[in-house]
Design an enzyme around this catalytic site. Structure first.
Site, mmCIF file in Angstrom:
data_model
loop_
_atom_site.group_PDB
_atom_site.id
_atom_site.type_symbol
_atom_site.label_atom_id
_atom_site.label_comp_id
_atom_site.label_asym_id
_atom_site.label_seq_id
_atom_site.Cartn_x
_atom_site.Cartn_y
_atom_site.Cartn_z
ATOM 1 N N HIS A 31 4.027 0.926 4.343
ATOM 2 C CA HIS A 31 2.699 0.781 3.901
ATOM 3 C C HIS A 31 1.652 1.325 4.799
ATOM 4 O O HIS A 31 0.541 1.168 4.478
ATOM 5 C CB HIS A 31 2.496 -0.760 3.505
ATOM 6 C CG HIS A 31 2.270 -1.808 4.555
ATOM 7 N ND1 HIS A 31 1.632 -3.105 4.586
ATOM 8 C CD2 HIS A 31 2.771 -1.556 5.758
ATOM 9 C CE1 HIS A 31 1.345 -3.485 5.469
ATOM 10 N NE2 HIS A 31 2.277 -2.605 6.410
ATOM 11 N N GLU A 60 -2.035 -5.169 -1.919
ATOM 12 C CA GLU A 60 -1.650 -6.055 -0.958
ATOM 13 C C GLU A 60 -2.053 -7.527 -1.113
ATOM 14 O O GLU A 60 -2.098 -8.415 -0.234
ATOM 15 C CB GLU A 60 -2.228 -5.516 0.645
ATOM 16 C CG GLU A 60 -1.590 -4.122 0.949
ATOM 17 C CD GLU A 60 -0.265 -4.490 1.779
ATOM 18 O OE1 GLU A 60 0.371 -5.408 1.800
ATOM 19 O OE2 GLU A 60 0.288 -3.003 2.116
ATOM 20 N N ASP A 114 -7.319 -1.840 -0.325
ATOM 21 C CA ASP A 114 -6.334 -2.812 0.397
ATOM 22 C C ASP A 114 -7.332 -3.956 0.576
ATOM 23 O O ASP A 114 -8.337 -4.066 1.315
ATOM 24 C CB ASP A 114 -5.951 -2.282 1.676
ATOM 25 C CG ASP A 114 -4.832 -3.061 2.468
ATOM 26 O OD1 ASP A 114 -4.981 -4.264 2.086
ATOM 27 O OD2 ASP A 114 -4.169 -2.555 3.248
ATOM 28 N N ASP A 121 -9.900 -0.430 3.852
ATOM 29 C CA ASP A 121 -8.643 -0.998 4.302
ATOM 30 C C ASP A 121 -9.020 -1.644 5.941
ATOM 31 O O ASP A 121 -9.972 -0.824 6.527
ATOM 32 C CB ASP A 121 -7.602 0.095 4.424
ATOM 33 C CG ASP A 121 -6.176 -0.665 4.863
ATOM 34 O OD1 ASP A 121 -6.223 -1.504 5.313
ATOM 35 O OD2 ASP A 121 -5.415 0.086 3.906
ATOM 36 N N HIS A 158 0.789 -1.209 -0.115
ATOM 37 C CA HIS A 158 -0.110 -0.292 0.061
ATOM 38 C C HIS A 158 0.873 1.391 0.158
ATOM 39 O O HIS A 158 0.316 2.349 -0.153
ATOM 40 C CB HIS A 158 -0.966 -0.105 1.098
ATOM 41 C CG HIS A 158 -2.362 0.734 0.812
ATOM 42 N ND1 HIS A 158 -3.321 0.343 1.794
ATOM 43 C CD2 HIS A 158 -2.768 1.287 -0.301
ATOM 44 C CE1 HIS A 158 -4.401 1.043 1.208
ATOM 45 N NE2 HIS A 158 -4.129 1.494 -0.081
ATOM 46 N N HIS A 211 -6.915 -1.284 8.018
ATOM 47 C CA HIS A 211 -6.103 -0.229 8.447
ATOM 48 C C HIS A 211 -6.250 1.136 8.267
ATOM 49 O O HIS A 211 -6.620 1.383 7.167
ATOM 50 C CB HIS A 211 -4.439 -0.608 8.346
ATOM 51 C CG HIS A 211 -4.257 -2.068 8.724
ATOM 52 N ND1 HIS A 211 -4.116 -3.004 7.663
ATOM 53 C CD2 HIS A 211 -3.934 -2.818 9.837
ATOM 54 C CE1 HIS A 211 -3.942 -4.224 8.264
ATOM 55 N NE2 HIS A 211 -3.587 -4.192 9.284
ATOM 56 N N ASP A 271 -6.912 -6.417 2.303
ATOM 57 C CA ASP A 271 -7.061 -6.927 3.599
ATOM 58 C C ASP A 271 -8.151 -6.279 4.452
ATOM 59 O O ASP A 271 -8.502 -6.589 5.613
ATOM 60 C CB ASP A 271 -5.496 -6.564 4.384
ATOM 61 C CG ASP A 271 -5.396 -5.261 5.005
ATOM 62 O OD1 ASP A 271 -6.495 -4.292 5.092
ATOM 63 O OD2 ASP A 271 -4.295 -4.787 5.209
ATOM 64 N N ASP A 278 -3.423 3.199 7.765
ATOM 65 C CA ASP A 278 -2.385 3.821 7.029
ATOM 66 C C ASP A 278 -2.272 5.081 7.176
ATOM 67 O O ASP A 278 -1.748 5.982 6.490
ATOM 68 C CB ASP A 278 -2.566 3.470 5.602
ATOM 69 C CG ASP A 278 -2.606 2.090 5.209
ATOM 70 O OD1 ASP A 278 -2.451 1.098 6.328
ATOM 71 O OD2 ASP A 278 -3.051 1.394 4.249
#
Ligand code: DIR
Ligand code: MN
Ligand code: MN
Ligand code: MN
Length: 329
Positions: free
Chosen positions: A140, A298, A253, A123, A100, A125, A255, A127
């Site tokens: 990332h 990712e 992303d 995401d 990312h 996350h 994930d 980031d």
């Protein structure tokens, strides 16, 4: 309409090899023809900076708390140039990661050309880290933080980080990424110009920044509470309320999706988007009619068994075709 397909097999923003295999697998499985079947003219761009010459962990750390920052930064700059010029030509830059950290480049490029771009960040996350607050030093986890207005501490600047001098106010300029003149500032993102969808693993400093900068987010808690339908209505409305014609950038992303559906990625977090929610996010953004650029990042087929890898890549393809306009009926 023309989509520019940009393979960017970056691995240096995180600790695993294999994150560079995403673009090739998506291409092999027929992404270009899928997009032309959806009515897009496909402009295939050569790979950005090629494959990683060494494993991400074997390269020297930078003097900042930002691992491999010269490699990440140089890659991001090359991607920024491409996304900038493709945006200027009115094309849809679609970047295939890679980890990312590449979104630092795609977003910087798009924002330089289209400064009023609104961002949907899908995401697990946020980031939103910077070298000044990151717990891991993995870049990332920093693409939003490095561009966000208000994230860099007083007296510091992103341009002083190794590899990121192209984001410094006094950047001298080079082919494809000119100096900032005539009052132009390096690209940044306003806190009000992003919406997070799918958050469930946020660091302490990131959480505090989300609160203090009043950044709009819909975590997995909010998705459970409101349903994905309402979450996406509110997300689109947040970004488009003042300017209905504003271009949108979707940074996806993989994930964000539950590891049951998307096991082949570096930092899995349980309790993610279902298979349908993962599609719906992309479908709803496509339906806004404002989507003008995107990333999918990712994918790492080496981090699960063969079936899991195949299912994750297939899901990636479906998310991509959904955001590019594929509908069920
Ligand atoms: C964590 C994890 N917040 C970090 N970030 C990840 O390292 O900054 N982002 N995995 O995708
Ligand atoms: Mn991410
Ligand atoms: Mn993530
Ligand atoms: Mn994490």
């Amino acid at each position: 309409r023309t989509v520019s397909l940009i393979p960017c097999p970056m691995t240096f923003g995180q600790p695993f090899t294999g994150t560079d295999m995403g673009p090739e697998l998506l291409m092999q499985k027929g992404l270009p023809s899928m997009l032309s079947n959806l009515g897009w003219r496909v402009d295939r761009v050569p790979e950005v900076l090629g494959k990683s010459p060494t494993s991400p962990t074997s390269t020297p750390a930078s003097s900042f708390n930002a691992k491999n920052s010269s490699l990440v930064g140089t890659g991001a700059k090359e991607l920024a140039k491409i996304c900038y010029s493709k945006s200027e030509e009115g094309r849809f830059p679609l970047t295939l990661g890679g980890d990312h950290s590449i979104s630092l480049g795609s977003l910087a490029g798009v924002l330089r050309s289209r400064p009023n771009t609104g961002v949907i960040w899908v995401d697990a996350h946020a980031d939103l880290n910077t070298p000044w607050i990151s717990e891991s030093g993995n870049m990332h986890g920093m693409p939003v933080g490095l561009l966000m207005e208000g994230m860099v501490p007083e007296g510091k600047s992103v341009g002083e980080i190794e590899g990121l001098n192209w984001l410094s106010e006094d950047w001298k300029g080079e082919d494809g990424w000119p100096a900032y003149t005539n009052g132009e500032k390096p690209p940044t993102l306003q806190p009000s110009s992003i919406v997070y969808v799918g958050l469930r693993d946020v660091d302490k400093e990131e959480r505090e920044a989300i609160k203090s900068l009043n950044i709009k987010y819909y975590s997995m808690y909010d998705i459970d509470r409101l349903g994905i339908g309402t979450v996406m209505e509110k997300s689109v409305e947040h970004l488009l309320k003042d300017d209905p014609d504003r271009p949108l950038h979707l940074s996806y992303d993989i994930d964000a999706v539950d590891p049951g559906q998307a096991p082949a990625t570096g930092t899995t977090v349980r309790g993610g988007l279902t298979y349908r929610e993962a599609h719906f996010v992309a479908e709803r953004i496509a339906n806004s009619g404002n989507l003008a650029s995107a990333d999918l990042v990712e994918l790492n087929p080496t981090l699960s068994d063969e079936t899991g890898a195949e299912e994750t890549v297939d899901l990636g393809l479906q998310i991509l075709t959904s955001m590019m306009g594929k509908s069920i009926i």
